[in-house]
Design an enzyme around this catalytic site. Sequence first.
Site, PDB file in Angstrom:
ATOM      1  N   CYS A  72       0.815  -1.224   0.000  1.00 51.04           N
ATOM      2  CA  CYS A  72       0.000   0.000   0.000  1.00 51.04           C
ATOM      3  C   CYS A  72       0.847   1.273   0.000  1.00 51.04           C
ATOM      4  O   CYS A  72       0.317   2.371  -0.133  1.00 51.04           O
ATOM      5  CB  CYS A  72      -0.979  -0.001   1.171  1.00 51.04           C
ATOM      6  SG  CYS A  72      -2.253  -1.261   0.985  1.00 51.04           S
ATOM      7  N   HIS A  77     -12.242   9.964  -8.888  1.00 49.78           N
ATOM      8  CA  HIS A  77     -11.193   9.975  -9.904  1.00 49.78           C
ATOM      9  C   HIS A  77     -10.082  10.974  -9.582  1.00 49.78           C
ATOM     10  O   HIS A  77      -9.644  11.739 -10.441  1.00 49.78           O
ATOM     11  CB  HIS A  77     -11.792  10.226 -11.295  1.00 49.78           C
ATOM     12  CG  HIS A  77     -12.466   9.016 -11.848  1.00 49.78           C
ATOM     13  ND1 HIS A  77     -13.732   8.652 -11.468  1.00 49.78           N
ATOM     14  CD2 HIS A  77     -12.030   8.069 -12.706  1.00 49.78           C
ATOM     15  CE1 HIS A  77     -14.068   7.534 -12.095  1.00 49.78           C
ATOM     16  NE2 HIS A  77     -13.044   7.151 -12.836  1.00 49.78           N
ATOM     17  N   GLU A 112     -13.266   0.397   1.697  1.00 47.12           N
ATOM     18  CA  GLU A 112     -12.100   0.524   0.824  1.00 47.12           C
ATOM     19  C   GLU A 112     -12.021  -0.668  -0.138  1.00 47.12           C
ATOM     20  O   GLU A 112     -11.571  -0.534  -1.267  1.00 47.12           O
ATOM     21  CB  GLU A 112     -10.827   0.610   1.675  1.00 47.12           C
ATOM     22  CG  GLU A 112      -9.618   1.008   0.871  1.00 47.12           C
ATOM     23  CD  GLU A 112      -8.418   1.279   1.737  1.00 47.12           C
ATOM     24  OE1 GLU A 112      -8.163   2.462   2.007  1.00 47.12           O
ATOM     25  OE2 GLU A 112      -7.759   0.318   2.149  1.00 47.12           O
TER      26      GLU A 112
END
Length: 123
Positions: A23, A73, A113
């Site tokens: 991550c 986005h 998530e």
Amino acid sequence: MLTITKSFEFEAGHFLPYYVGKCHNLHGHSYKMDVTISGEIIKDIHNEKVGMIMDFNDLSRIVKELIIDDFDHTCLNNLFTNPTAEVMVCYIFEILKKCLPEGVKLVSVRLWETRTSYAEYKE
């Protein structure tokens, strides 16, 4: 307590700069967010929203304008130093609770998530 919940989705990328592991690298998520509110049912028969706590369309407009339009986005690192689900859900909760109509209370925000992992802020 009577509640209603509206779900939202957005796509965004991020990386966790302090994390040791995958991550740490730039990657993306298909986020899902559940916003739960409570309040009294509108009883005024002259109000077109009689029988509702809040119109789902009004809730959608608020969440879209304040959260989705900024997050969708984007690279979330442009908004947060360390965009974990926990950091983001706290921010979202604080923004939304200030912008709901009188008599409507924000109960919780749940930010998914992944399909199996979420952070939730409740008051």
